[in-house]
Design a protein around this motif. Structure first.
Motif, short mmCIF file in Angstrom:
data_model
loop_
_atom_site.label_atom_id
_atom_site.label_comp_id
_atom_site.label_asym_id
_atom_site.label_seq_id
_atom_site.Cartn_x
_atom_site.Cartn_y
_atom_site.Cartn_z
N SER A 70 1.55 83.21 29.87
CA SER A 70 2.13 84.56 29.24
C SER A 70 3.39 85.09 30.15
O SER A 70 3.07 85.04 31.43
CB SER A 70 1.27 85.54 29.03
N SER A 71 4.43 85.29 29.72
CA SER A 71 5.79 85.54 30.61
C SER A 71 6.26 86.78 29.94
O SER A 71 6.53 86.99 29.10
CB SER A 71 6.79 84.34 30.55
N GLN A 72 6.87 87.56 31.00
CA GLN A 72 7.71 88.73 30.92
C GLN A 72 8.89 87.82 30.24
O GLN A 72 9.30 87.17 30.41
CB GLN A 72 8.09 89.64 32.24
N MET A 73 9.35 88.88 28.99
CA MET A 73 10.41 88.27 28.12
C MET A 73 11.84 88.69 28.76
O MET A 73 11.92 89.36 29.66
CB MET A 73 10.24 88.76 26.85
N HIS A 74 13.07 88.00 27.98
CA HIS A 74 14.26 88.41 28.14
C HIS A 74 14.85 87.84 29.44
O HIS A 74 15.89 87.15 29.38
CB HIS A 74 14.49 89.78 28.05
N GLY A 75 14.16 87.57 30.62
CA GLY A 75 14.91 87.27 31.60
C GLY A 75 15.05 85.83 32.08
O GLY A 75 14.23 85.32 31.51
N ILE A 76 15.94 85.26 33.06
CA ILE A 76 16.09 83.97 33.07
C ILE A 76 16.02 83.54 34.60
O ILE A 76 16.52 84.49 35.58
CB ILE A 76 17.39 83.42 32.69
N SER A 166 9.02 81.72 20.93
CA SER A 166 8.76 83.42 21.29
C SER A 166 9.72 83.72 22.42
O SER A 166 10.17 84.90 22.64
CB SER A 166 7.37 83.45 21.50
N VAL A 167 10.02 82.73 23.43
CA VAL A 167 10.81 82.96 24.49
C VAL A 167 12.14 82.83 24.15
O VAL A 167 13.09 83.50 24.72
CB VAL A 167 10.18 82.20 25.85
N GLY A 168 12.43 82.01 23.45
CA GLY A 168 13.92 81.50 23.20
C GLY A 168 14.45 82.58 22.60
O GLY A 168 15.77 83.15 22.94
N ALA A 169 13.71 83.33 21.44
CA ALA A 169 14.30 84.52 20.84
C ALA A 169 14.46 85.69 21.79
O ALA A 169 15.40 86.42 21.51
CB ALA A 169 13.38 84.75 19.66
N SER A 170 13.86 85.86 22.77
CA SER A 170 13.94 86.94 23.86
C SER A 170 15.13 87.02 24.37
O SER A 170 15.80 87.92 24.96
CB SER A 170 12.58 87.03 24.69
N HIS A 221 4.60 89.77 25.05
CA HIS A 221 4.40 90.61 23.68
C HIS A 221 3.55 89.82 22.43
O HIS A 221 2.54 90.45 22.31
CB HIS A 221 5.79 91.02 23.30
N GLN A 222 3.95 88.78 22.29
CA GLN A 222 3.21 88.04 21.45
C GLN A 222 1.76 87.80 21.82
O GLN A 222 0.87 87.70 20.82
CB GLN A 222 3.98 86.69 21.05
N ALA A 223 1.75 87.40 23.25
CA ALA A 223 0.20 86.98 23.83
C ALA A 223 -0.57 88.23 23.66
O ALA A 223 -1.75 88.14 23.29
CB ALA A 223 0.75 86.59 25.13
N SER A 224 0.02 89.27 23.79
CA SER A 224 -0.70 90.48 23.88
C SER A 224 -1.36 90.95 22.57
O SER A 224 -2.15 91.17 22.28
CB SER A 224 -0.01 91.82 24.53
N PHE A 225 -0.40 90.69 21.59
CA PHE A 225 -0.50 91.01 20.13
C PHE A 225 -1.57 90.10 19.56
O PHE A 225 -2.64 90.28 19.11
CB PHE A 225 0.59 91.04 19.37
N LEU A 226 -1.34 88.79 19.79
CA LEU A 226 -2.61 87.83 19.69
C LEU A 226 -3.95 88.14 20.05
O LEU A 226 -4.93 87.96 19.40
CB LEU A 226 -2.12 86.38 20.14
N ILE A 236 -1.20 98.55 13.37
CA ILE A 236 0.21 98.61 14.20
C ILE A 236 -0.31 98.56 15.64
O ILE A 236 -1.27 99.27 16.21
CB ILE A 236 0.61 100.12 13.96
N GLY A 237 0.64 97.43 16.23
CA GLY A 237 0.19 97.17 17.50
C GLY A 237 1.15 98.28 18.67
O GLY A 237 2.32 98.27 18.25
N VAL A 238 0.34 98.69 19.62
CA VAL A 238 1.11 99.63 20.38
C VAL A 238 0.80 99.06 21.84
O VAL A 238 -0.21 99.19 22.21
CB VAL A 238 0.72 101.22 20.34
N ASN A 239 1.85 98.62 22.60
CA ASN A 239 1.58 98.07 23.88
C ASN A 239 2.69 98.90 24.77
O ASN A 239 3.80 99.26 24.58
CB ASN A 239 2.29 96.63 23.76
N VAL A 240 1.92 99.59 25.66
CA VAL A 240 2.44 100.10 26.83
C VAL A 240 1.99 99.52 28.26
O VAL A 240 1.11 99.63 28.79
CB VAL A 240 2.07 101.57 26.80
N GLY A 241 2.99 98.93 28.68
CA GLY A 241 3.18 98.52 30.28
C GLY A 241 4.20 99.04 31.05
O GLY A 241 4.38 100.37 30.90
N THR A 242 4.87 98.10 31.61
CA THR A 242 6.23 99.16 32.32
C THR A 242 7.20 99.54 31.35
O THR A 242 7.67 100.56 31.61
CB THR A 242 6.89 97.89 33.33
#
Length: 438
Positions: A70-76, A166-170, A221-226, A236-242
């Motif tokens: 699982s990976s933090q999203m958006h970053g490259i 999932s990552v590509g879309a981010s 995010h998808q991993a947490s929801f899964l 309703i999924g609510v995720n609070v991390g950083t």
């Protein structure tokens, strides 16, 4: 049979051993992740890999049958033709996309206007465009990936940049209908598309680690929801991390243009979910990190006035538990907004009076504002995907360790809050993803 799940988060790296038959985590360990230095939002990709390798050494006695990441999203992170990093990890918190590009427009707003896709600072496409414009892409770079797929490359020896939807879309500029980047539109906006990774299927294997299959990284995010949400239809999924997200699952893809305001740049994310369906998501940059900052403030006050540093979180909970309501209004916009609102803009406490000028009011108004922001994000979801939602399912330590925020989320949403069966949802979700694809 056990499955290894690894989550590369912004502030921590977690590894779990998951037993799919018992549906439980049997072992877990974590270490801190950090930015390269104070004030920047870059991380050392190879140092992250090194930390994972050190964690794996401690688990040499455990056997597992596959690896999910699982990976933090958006970053490259940019990679060379040998599959090694030639840049730091430019994380999702990177602010460069808000820098002015042309005619007073930021890089992010410029790309949004030219592509028709919601593109925010911190998104891979925006960061890539900024670095392309400033000439700061390494000459050895042949492509970029997220940090999770870079880890997969290093564990397996793979050299070609590959990510799943999932990552590509981010990264931004991804067309859900096509299941791929909208290369023609992105290139027309002036972005060099030669660096984009290949989008693979959900079931594709990157390679093998000690003979075990390693799958492409799933967005955290998808991993947490899964892992967290069992009843997708009613939850309703609510995720609070950083940061923080509120999301609902839907099997249908609605017209994305209906949920994007070109004038304000505000939008709902529609994120691909493993195998089928989508997560309709509202995201905030101001998650658990803003509450941590409030705690640090009170801690600093105690230390400077008394020389004592108490267990500040426990004390804050005690104080605010006695202050159920307050007329004080907080706006904890410490880290800005995706639409370009700067950190601290319109942030602060409002309506301060003699009667509400107390620590309990400050804390209560703060957590109430955090819950309200999530609810406001949920409110703009299309009615079709909000139907029959009767409960909230929590994931992320920001809720699990904050009883006050849980209380406010239940109150503001008007629904009961249930907790995930896992302590580390993203790592567990990565393991479940790998198990389902074996």
């Amino acid at each position: 049979m056990n499955i290894l799940g690894i989550d590369i988060g912004t502030t921590s790296i977690c590894m779990v051993l998951y037993d799919p038959k018992k549906r439980k985590i049997v072992e877990m360990q974590s270490v801190q992740n950090a930015f390269l230095s104070a004030g920047n939002f870059l991380q050392d990709a190879d140092e992250i890999v090194k930390k994972v390798e050190e964690m794996l050494k401690k688990w040499e006695s455990f056997s597992f049958d596959a690896v999910g990441i699982s990976s933090q999203m958006h970053g490259i992170v940019y990679v060379s033709d040998s599959g090694r990093a030639v840049s730091p990890l430019y994380t999702w918190k990177n602010p460069w996309g808000n820098c002015t590009f042309k005619n007073g427009e930021s890089f992010a707003r410029y790309l949004t206007g030219r592509t028709g896709y919601p593109l925010y600072t911190g998104y891979g496409t925006v960061t890539h465009f900024y670095l392309q414009t400033t000439g700061d892409i390494s000459g050895d770079a042949v492509g970029f990936v997220d940090i999770g797929d870079y880890l997969a490359m290093r564990l397996t020896g793979a050299k070609n940049p590959v990510v799943n939807p999932s990552v590509g879309a981010s990264f931004g500029g991804f067309n859900n209908s096509l299941g791929n980047f909208d290369m023609e539109v992105i290139e027309k906006a002036g972005v060099n598309i030669g660096f984009y990774p290949r989008i693979c299927t959900w079931t594709e294997v990157v390679g093998h680690y000690h003979g075990k299959k390693v799958f492409t990284a799933l967005g955290d995010h998808q991993a947490s929801f899964l892992a967290a949400v069992e009843d997708r239809k009613r939850s309703i999924g609510v995720n609070v991390g950083t940061g923080a997200q509120v999301s609902v699952y839907a099997s249908d893809l609605l017209d994305e243009a209906d949920f994007f305001d070109r004038k304000t740049g505000s939008s709902i994310d529609i994120r691909p979910f493993p195998r089928e369906g989508y997560l309709y998501t509202g995201a905030s940059l101001n998650g658990g990190k803003v509450y941590e900052r409030l705690a640090l403030f009170f801690q600093e006050v105690c230390r400077q006035f008394t020389g004592i540093t108490p267990d500040i979180y426990e004390k804050m909970e005690q104080i605010a538990a006695e202050q159920k309501k307050t007329s004080l209004i907080a706006c904890p916009n410490l880290y800005g907004a995706r639409e370009g609102k700067k950190a601290g803009e319109n942030s602060g406490f409002f309506g301060l009076t003699e009667e509400n000028f107390h620590p309990g009011d400050l804390i209560r108004s703060y957590v109430h504002a955090m819950a309200v922001e999530l609810f406001q994000l949920y409110e703009i979801f299309p009615e079709k995907v909000k139907k029959e939602k009767t409960q909230i399912v929590s994931s992320g330590n920001g809720l699990g360790k904050n009883a006050l925020l849980c209380e406010e989320v239940e109150s503001v949403f008007g629904r009961p809050l249930r907790f995930s069966p896992f302590e580390e949802e993203a790592a567990a979700g990565a393991a479940i993803f790998a198990w389902e694809n074996l």
